[in-house]
Design a protein around this motif. Structure first.
Motif, PDB file in Angstrom:
ATOM      1  N   LYS A 135      39.030  87.924  79.873  1.00  0.00           N
ATOM      2  CA  LYS A 135      39.044  88.740  81.083  1.00  0.00           C
ATOM      3  C   LYS A 135      39.430  87.887  82.294  1.00  0.00           C
ATOM      4  N   LYS A 136      38.905  86.667  82.344  1.00  0.00           N
ATOM      5  CA  LYS A 136      39.214  85.778  83.457  1.00  0.00           C
ATOM      6  C   LYS A 136      40.675  85.342  83.421  1.00  0.00           C
ATOM      7  N   LEU A 137      41.191  85.020  82.230  1.00  0.00           N
ATOM      8  CA  LEU A 137      42.593  84.640  82.122  1.00  0.00           C
ATOM      9  C   LEU A 137      43.500  85.776  82.580  1.00  0.00           C
ATOM     10  N   VAL A 251      48.438  78.937  77.937  1.00  0.00           N
ATOM     11  CA  VAL A 251      49.383  79.770  78.683  1.00  0.00           C
ATOM     12  C   VAL A 251      49.886  78.975  79.881  1.00  0.00           C
ATOM     13  N   THR A 252      51.191  78.781  79.935  1.00  0.00           N
ATOM     14  CA  THR A 252      51.814  78.010  81.007  1.00  0.00           C
ATOM     15  C   THR A 252      52.592  78.929  81.932  1.00  0.00           C
ATOM     16  N   GLY A 253      52.387  78.725  83.221  1.00  0.00           N
ATOM     17  CA  GLY A 253      53.111  79.475  84.228  1.00  0.00           C
ATOM     18  C   GLY A 253      53.784  78.536  85.203  1.00  0.00           C
ATOM     19  N   ASP A 254      54.404  79.100  86.199  1.00  0.00           N
ATOM     20  CA  ASP A 254      55.103  78.322  87.217  1.00  0.00           C
ATOM     21  C   ASP A 254      54.157  77.443  88.023  1.00  0.00           C
ATOM     22  N   GLU A 261      39.715  77.036  74.813  1.00  0.00           N
ATOM     23  CA  GLU A 261      39.342  76.420  73.538  1.00  0.00           C
ATOM     24  C   GLU A 261      37.879  76.006  73.623  1.00  0.00           C
ATOM     25  N   HIS A 262      37.183  76.120  72.493  1.00  0.00           N
ATOM     26  CA  HIS A 262      35.768  75.743  72.406  1.00  0.00           C
ATOM     27  C   HIS A 262      34.909  76.450  73.456  1.00  0.00           C
ATOM     28  N   GLY A 263      35.244  77.710  73.730  1.00  0.00           N
ATOM     29  CA  GLY A 263      34.433  78.496  74.647  1.00  0.00           C
ATOM     30  C   GLY A 263      34.593  78.134  76.107  1.00  0.00           C
ATOM     31  N   LYS A 264      35.654  77.397  76.473  1.00  0.00           N
ATOM     32  CA  LYS A 264      35.858  76.999  77.858  1.00  0.00           C
ATOM     33  C   LYS A 264      37.254  77.399  78.325  1.00  0.00           C
ATOM     34  N   LEU A 265      37.371  77.689  79.619  1.00  0.00           N
ATOM     35  CA  LEU A 265      38.649  77.984  80.240  1.00  0.00           C
ATOM     36  C   LEU A 265      38.964  76.877  81.238  1.00  0.00           C
ATOM     37  N   CYS A 293      40.774  72.020  86.604  1.00  0.00           N
ATOM     38  CA  CYS A 293      39.654  72.836  87.077  1.00  0.00           C
ATOM     39  C   CYS A 293      38.985  73.538  85.898  1.00  0.00           C
ATOM     40  N   GLU A 294      37.694  73.314  85.743  1.00  0.00           N
ATOM     41  CA  GLU A 294      36.921  74.062  84.758  1.00  0.00           C
ATOM     42  C   GLU A 294      36.500  75.376  85.415  1.00  0.00           C
ATOM     43  N   ILE A 295      37.074  76.464  84.952  1.00  0.00           N
ATOM     44  CA  ILE A 295      36.856  77.757  85.595  1.00  0.00           C
ATOM     45  C   ILE A 295      35.608  78.428  85.011  1.00  0.00           C
ATOM     46  N   PRO A 296      34.631  78.721  85.848  1.00  0.00           N
ATOM     47  CA  PRO A 296      33.433  79.405  85.334  1.00  0.00           C
ATOM     48  C   PRO A 296      33.727  80.870  85.025  1.00  0.00           C
ATOM     49  N   THR A 297      33.050  81.393  84.040  1.00  0.00           N
ATOM     50  CA  THR A 297      33.172  82.818  83.720  1.00  0.00           C
ATOM     51  C   THR A 297      31.796  83.445  83.834  1.00  0.00           C
ATOM     52  N   GLU A 298      31.771  84.671  84.293  1.00  0.00           N
ATOM     53  CA  GLU A 298      30.508  85.364  84.527  1.00  0.00           C
ATOM     54  C   GLU A 298      30.278  86.454  83.495  1.00  0.00           C
TER      55      GLU A 298
END
Length: 385
Positions: A135-137, A251-254, A261-265, A293-298
């Motif tokens: 959802k965050k991605l 996923v690579t963008g501009d 991977e391993h439950g982390k974004l 950046c380790e992005i937190p997910t809620e």
């Protein structure tokens, strides 16, 4: 109506789990009132487990005629999903189907047409859409923070299955019983998420091995390359014959790269876009400044329960569906295109030739060395992950 009465068709491995969740009250404002299965031992199990308050049927005709429920959850082998969904919707019931939407898109198109006309709440059990990571991605991509899509790579090989798994069910790993292998049984969620986040590609080139690691006739090893309208590319690698396996989405963008991977974004975020840097930088060697950046997910990941709660809330309150049933055709289109590409050893454009796919599938069913009739297997246990 303040409570949704649910009837389940198919109480094998997955169906029985869903039934127990409803009985345990894990889905507010929903109750299990009926089950249907062609195997008497399963109906006896239901009687012993749920008592007389849950009605039992061994044929779908009497099940649909009973009016013992308001909504139907279809948990059967793949081929039966469109057929039973059409019957359910035409009988006036809200409907939820297990993944995948079906085996071939021709049947799923017919199902979707009925669903749109029915004015009933139609959903599919794409429970990975409730995962906060994906959802965050999707949120990051839609916000523009990642920039234009350049490449996606998903290695999903942690589906290892021993031969005994395929031997455990008569319908498994056959063209007539299951309609495919790892793509139809294990990967529908990933194919759905892939297009949900990155969009549908314009063409597909796929390479498959059939029975490479197991005594089966369907695919157990797949490598697929896709191209998108904007020039971006993607790769999917999947198998049930590797141990230890991997589940890594990149996923690579501009404006950087995101890795799940391993439950982390993790977001490798560029300070300026790659295209901008490429245009303006005047040195011989260099690259954009990058921040890891380790992005937190809620939130939690309610998975199957989350989809069930959402479906019943949509019935009662008009809540927007997380996984509308008519969207099931997208992931199936990808797997159909992959199969057709491998069978014809060629590129396949999307939308694909649905008649050609059906013709090629029927050839494989007719030439199968393992004769199992899909209709004889109706109401058997649905696939596990």
């Amino acid at each position: 109506m303040d409570k949704v009465r649910v009837g389940i068709i198919g109480i094998g491995n997955m169906g029985s789990g869903h039934a127990q969740s409803l009985i345990a009250g894990k889905v507010p404002n929903a109750e299990l009132t009926a089950v249907c299965d062609s195997k008497m031992e399963r109906l006896e199990w239901a009687k012993q487990s749920f008592g007389e308050k849950v009605k039992r049927f061994n044929d779908t005709e009497s099940f649909f005629q009973s009016k013992a429920f308001d909504a139907v959850f279809i948990v059967t082998p793949h081929y039966d999903h469109p057929t039973l969904a059409i019957q359910s919707l035409n009988a006036g019931y809200h409907t939820l189907i297990e993944k995948p939407a079906g085996v071939y898109t021709k049947a799923v198109r017919e199902m979707n047409e009925v669903a749109i006309k029915s004015n009933k709440v139609f959903a599919i059990m794409y429970n990975q859409r409730t995962n906060p990571l994906y959802k965050k991605l999707k949120d990051i991509m839609e916000s523009g923070e990642l920039g234009d899509l350049k490449r996606s790579v998903w290695i999903i090989t942690d589906w290892y299955r021993p031969q005994s798994y395929y031997d455990s069910g008569g319908w498994r790993a056959t063209w007539s019983g299951e309609g495919g292998g790892v793509l139809l049984n294990q990967d529908p969620h990933q194919l759905d998420l892939w297009q949900w986040m990155c969009g549908m590609p314009k063409r597909v080139r796929s390479f498959m091995s059939f029975g490479k690691y197991h005594d089966i006739e369907v695919e157990d090893d797949v490598t697929t390359y896709v191209e998108y309208e904007n020039g971006a590319t993607g790769v999917l690698i999947t198998s049930t014959g590797e141990a230890p396996g991997t589940n890594r989405l990149e996923v690579t963008g501009d404006r950087g790269k995101i890795v799940i991977e391993h439950g982390k974004l993790t977001f490798y975020r560029l300070r300026v876009s790659e295209r901008e840097f490429n245009r303006d930088f005047k040195g011989g060697f260099g690259s954009p400044e990058c921040w890891k950046c380790e992005i937190p997910t809620e939130g939690e990941n309610p998975q199957h329960i989350g989809i069930l709660r959402n479906w019943t809330s949509a019935i009662l309150n008009g809540t927007e569906l997380i996984a509308p049933g008519i969207e099931g055709i997208h992931g199936l289109t990808l797997s159909n295109a992959m199969h057709l590409s491998a069978w014809t050893d060629s590129w396949v454009d999307i939308p694909l030739d649905v008649d050609l796919f059906y013709e090629k599938l029927q050839e494989r069913i007719a030439n199968s060395t393992i004769k199992k009739n899909a209709r004889d297997l109706a109401l058997d246990v649905t696939g596990t992950y």
